[in-house]
Scaffold this motif. Structure first.
Motif, PDB file in Angstrom:
ATOM      1  N   CYS A  43       0.940  -1.061   0.229  1.00  0.00           N
ATOM      2  CA  CYS A  43       0.185   0.103   0.162  1.00  0.00           C
ATOM      3  C   CYS A  43       1.032   1.235   0.234  1.00  0.00           C
ATOM      4  N   SER A  44       2.429   1.491  -0.660  1.00  0.00           N
ATOM      5  CA  SER A  44       2.768   2.194  -1.057  1.00  0.00           C
ATOM      6  C   SER A  44       3.512   3.097   0.841  1.00  0.00           C
ATOM      7  N   GLY A  45       3.350   2.563   1.899  1.00  0.00           N
ATOM      8  CA  GLY A  45       3.462   2.638   3.406  1.00  0.00           C
ATOM      9  C   GLY A  45       2.582   3.679   3.427  1.00  0.00           C
ATOM     10  N   ARG A  46       1.176   3.808   2.619  1.00  0.00           N
ATOM     11  CA  ARG A  46       0.340   4.816   2.957  1.00  0.00           C
ATOM     12  C   ARG A  46      -0.876   4.582   3.431  1.00  0.00           C
ATOM     13  N   GLY A  47      -1.059   2.562   3.617  1.00  0.00           N
ATOM     14  CA  GLY A  47      -2.372   2.599   3.905  1.00  0.00           C
ATOM     15  C   GLY A  47      -2.318   1.126   4.515  1.00  0.00           C
ATOM     16  N   LYS A  48      -3.279   0.393   5.290  1.00  0.00           N
ATOM     17  CA  LYS A  48      -3.526  -1.012   5.400  1.00  0.00           C
ATOM     18  C   LYS A  48      -3.850  -2.583   4.398  1.00  0.00           C
ATOM     19  N   CYS A  49      -3.024  -3.888   4.127  1.00  0.00           N
ATOM     20  CA  CYS A  49      -3.552  -4.479   3.546  1.00  0.00           C
ATOM     21  C   CYS A  49      -4.031  -5.500   4.444  1.00  0.00           C
ATOM     22  N   GLU A  50      -5.381  -5.142   4.136  1.00  0.00           N
ATOM     23  CA  GLU A  50      -5.846  -6.710   4.548  1.00  0.00           C
ATOM     24  C   GLU A  50      -6.798  -7.872   3.421  1.00  0.00           C
ATOM     25  N   CYS A  51      -6.464  -9.422   3.158  1.00  0.00           N
ATOM     26  CA  CYS A  51      -6.423  -9.885   2.296  1.00  0.00           C
ATOM     27  C   CYS A  51      -6.737  -9.191   0.602  1.00  0.00           C
ATOM     28  N   GLY A  52      -5.265  -8.975   0.867  1.00  0.00           N
ATOM     29  CA  GLY A  52      -4.975  -8.472  -0.747  1.00  0.00           C
ATOM     30  C   GLY A  52      -5.117  -6.953  -1.049  1.00  0.00           C
ATOM     31  N   ARG A  66      18.205  13.906   3.609  1.00  0.00           N
ATOM     32  CA  ARG A  66      18.453  12.658   4.105  1.00  0.00           C
ATOM     33  C   ARG A  66      18.657  12.978   5.506  1.00  0.00           C
ATOM     34  N   ASP A  67      18.849  14.121   6.517  1.00  0.00           N
ATOM     35  CA  ASP A  67      18.942  13.534   7.815  1.00  0.00           C
ATOM     36  C   ASP A  67      17.228  13.701   8.175  1.00  0.00           C
ATOM     37  N   CYS A  68      16.492  13.722   7.625  1.00  0.00           N
ATOM     38  CA  CYS A  68      14.921  13.555   8.101  1.00  0.00           C
ATOM     39  C   CYS A  68      14.761  11.837   8.449  1.00  0.00           C
ATOM     40  N   ASP A  69      13.858  11.563   9.670  1.00  0.00           N
ATOM     41  CA  ASP A  69      13.898  10.723  10.504  1.00  0.00           C
ATOM     42  C   ASP A  69      12.694   9.310   8.911  1.00  0.00           C
ATOM     43  N   LYS A  70      13.098   8.641   9.275  1.00  0.00           N
ATOM     44  CA  LYS A  70      12.245   7.580   8.202  1.00  0.00           C
ATOM     45  C   LYS A  70      11.912   6.352   9.116  1.00  0.00           C
ATOM     46  N   HIS A  71      10.780   5.531   8.843  1.00  0.00           N
ATOM     47  CA  HIS A  71       9.741   4.390   9.073  1.00  0.00           C
ATOM     48  C   HIS A  71       9.924   3.699   8.162  1.00  0.00           C
ATOM     49  N   ASP A  72      10.006   2.616   8.135  1.00  0.00           N
ATOM     50  CA  ASP A  72       9.581   1.670   7.634  1.00  0.00           C
ATOM     51  C   ASP A  72      10.025   1.692   5.869  1.00  0.00           C
ATOM     52  N   GLY A  73      11.329   2.226   5.608  1.00  0.00           N
ATOM     53  CA  GLY A  73      12.397   3.205   4.449  1.00  0.00           C
ATOM     54  C   GLY A  73      11.726   4.213   4.244  1.00  0.00           C
ATOM     55  N   ILE A 110      11.037   8.040   4.415  1.00  0.00           N
ATOM     56  CA  ILE A 110      11.228   9.412   5.262  1.00  0.00           C
ATOM     57  C   ILE A 110       9.808   9.861   5.245  1.00  0.00           C
ATOM     58  N   CYS A 111      10.114  10.298   7.125  1.00  0.00           N
ATOM     59  CA  CYS A 111       8.435  10.703   7.312  1.00  0.00           C
ATOM     60  C   CYS A 111       7.482  10.448   7.657  1.00  0.00           C
ATOM     61  N   THR A 112       7.665   8.421   6.725  1.00  0.00           N
ATOM     62  CA  THR A 112       6.294   7.583   6.847  1.00  0.00           C
ATOM     63  C   THR A 112       5.893   7.864   5.593  1.00  0.00           C
ATOM     64  N   GLY A 113       6.357   9.132   4.460  1.00  0.00           N
ATOM     65  CA  GLY A 113       5.338   9.078   3.568  1.00  0.00           C
ATOM     66  C   GLY A 113       4.203   9.648   4.305  1.00  0.00           C
ATOM     67  N   ASN A 114       3.869  10.530   5.637  1.00  0.00           N
ATOM     68  CA  ASN A 114       3.129  11.332   6.505  1.00  0.00           C
ATOM     69  C   ASN A 114       3.134  12.194   6.207  1.00  0.00           C
ATOM     70  N   GLY A 115       3.955  13.193   5.847  1.00  0.00           N
ATOM     71  CA  GLY A 115       4.595  14.704   5.809  1.00  0.00           C
ATOM     72  C   GLY A 115       5.446  14.727   5.248  1.00  0.00           C
ATOM     73  N   ILE A 116       5.960  16.161   5.226  1.00  0.00           N
ATOM     74  CA  ILE A 116       7.046  16.934   4.217  1.00  0.00           C
ATOM     75  C   ILE A 116       8.171  17.092   5.090  1.00  0.00           C
ATOM     76  N   CYS A 117       9.519  16.746   4.691  1.00  0.00           N
ATOM     77  CA  CYS A 117      11.043  16.842   4.788  1.00  0.00           C
ATOM     78  C   CYS A 117      11.091  18.254   4.739  1.00  0.00           C
ATOM     79  N   SER A 118      11.230  19.261   6.102  1.00  0.00           N
ATOM     80  CA  SER A 118      11.664  20.764   6.185  1.00  0.00           C
ATOM     81  C   SER A 118      12.685  20.449   6.647  1.00  0.00           C
ATOM     82  N   CYS A 119      13.668  21.114   5.883  1.00  0.00           N
ATOM     83  CA  CYS A 119      15.375  21.552   6.028  1.00  0.00           C
ATOM     84  C   CYS A 119      15.720  19.893   7.341  1.00  0.00           C
ATOM     85  N   GLY A 120      15.392  18.607   7.209  1.00  0.00           N
ATOM     86  CA  GLY A 120      15.927  17.540   7.646  1.00  0.00           C
ATOM     87  C   GLY A 120      15.256  17.445   8.909  1.00  0.00           C
TER      88      GLY A 120
END
Length: 353
Positions: free
Chosen positions: A194-203, A312-319, A321-331
């Protein structure tokens, strides 16, 4: 009748007469009081100013309660930020000060730990918004029974493993697909389900945040939030968003259609506005156009007003940056509404995806 809970007569701060404590206030100050003389407001006197709570608070039973903007055992320290700013920093996403689970001091929340020994905190987060007790079927401080053993506790909400659902992952889910087949269907061309932006249930992918139409697609591959700047303006007001990419109007260009093609200033004027404090044009990592830096497209991670930031200084989660749930603003991650955490990995909405 004069003994306190520790069996000490009048707390060693008075004398007992006919079953009643007479507190020792020979100096006439009246600072020692209570049924068992247990309150001694002399503890609130500031050694330097000799004032109660330094003149910046009120004393109750030997403890200082400071006015806004002051802190310390005797209210002796002043905050370096305004009371308004302190309150703003301590306000949780639901609008409560420290989520009603902590105390705000100079813009920082001290969370109330349910364990008096202070071993570790069930309640945590910058604004005490996370309560791990909500992940347990029956609350037992020393039990590891998180999410019924079928999920991970994420800021007080359960992220269930494949094949389980429910608020505490208590219900098994029937699905004809194996866990691997389900994930494969949810991945599509993305590296993550789900591109890291959703929950996968039964395909099938359920994109989140729930009800946000800006995130869509079979594998949640389209994220129109990426077309917005930090103020929420879509494509700088000079274009339309298509599956997370800006299509600019004529006469405008840039990732967010933020640059006009025409320029009403000389090249020298433009370059003067593009020089950083060290005198280098766009930090040597971009080109200057009409007084603004356009960072190198080849180095996707370079950003900032003078191309001085490394995303690249922004934190990552599940590979991501910003888990895809925000914008990286100057680190640093600037999270979208409903998300929190250093990498915007914590969902705080009312409905967990």
């Amino acid at each position: 009748m004069c003994k306190n809970s520790q069996d000490i007569i009048c707390s060693n701060a008075g004398t007992c007469h006919c079953g009643r404590c007479k507190c020792d206030n020979s100096d006439g100050s009246g600072l020692v009081y209570g049924k068992f003389c247990e309150c001694d407001d002399r503890e609130c006197i500031d050694d330097e100013t000799e004032e109660i709570c330094g003149g910046h608070g009120k004393c109750y039973c030997g403890n200082c309660y400071c006015k806004a903007g002051w802190h310390g055992d005797k209210c002796e320290f002043q905050c370096d930020i305004t009371p308004w700013e302190s309150k703003r920093r301590c306000t949780s996403p639901d609008g409560k000060i420290c989520s009603n689970r902590g105390t705000c001091v100079c813009g920082e929340c001290t969370c109330h730990d349910v364990d008096p020994t202070g071993d570790w905190g069930d309640i945590h987060g910058d604004t005490c918004e996370c309560d791990e007790r909500d992940c347990r079927a029956v609350y037992d401080r020393y039990s590891d029974d998180f999410c019924s053993g079928h999920g991970q506790c994420n800021c007080g909400r359960c992220d269930c493993k494949a094949g389980w659902y429910g608020k505490k992952c208590e219900h098994p889910q029937s699905c004809a697909l194996s866990a691997e087949e389900s994930i494969r269907k949810c991945q599509g061309s993305s590296d993550l389900p789900c591109s890291g932006r959703g929950k996968c249930e039964c395909g099938k992918c359920t994109c989140y945040p729930p009800g946000d139409r800006r995130v869509y697609g079979k594998t949640c591959e389209c994220d129109d939030r990426r077309c917005e700047d930090l103020d929420g303006v879509v494509c700088g007001g000079h274009g339309t968003c298509s599956c997370g990419r800006c299509v600019c109007e004529r006469g405008w260009f840039g990732k967010l259609c933020q640059h006009p093609r025409k320029c009403n200033m000389t090249e020298e004027q433009s370059k003067n506005l593009c020089e950083s404090a060290d005198g280098i044009l766009c930090s040597g990592k971009g080109s200057c156009h009409c007084g603004k830096c356009i960072c190198s497209a080849e180095e996707w991670y370079i950003s900032g007003e003078f191309c001085d930031c490394d995303d690249r200084d922004c934190d990552k989660h599940d590979g991501l940056i910003c888990t895809g749930n925000g914008i990286c603003s100057c680190g640093n991650c600037e999270c979208w509404d409903g998300w929190n955490g250093n990498a915007c990995e914590i969902w705080l909405g009312s409905e967990y995806p």
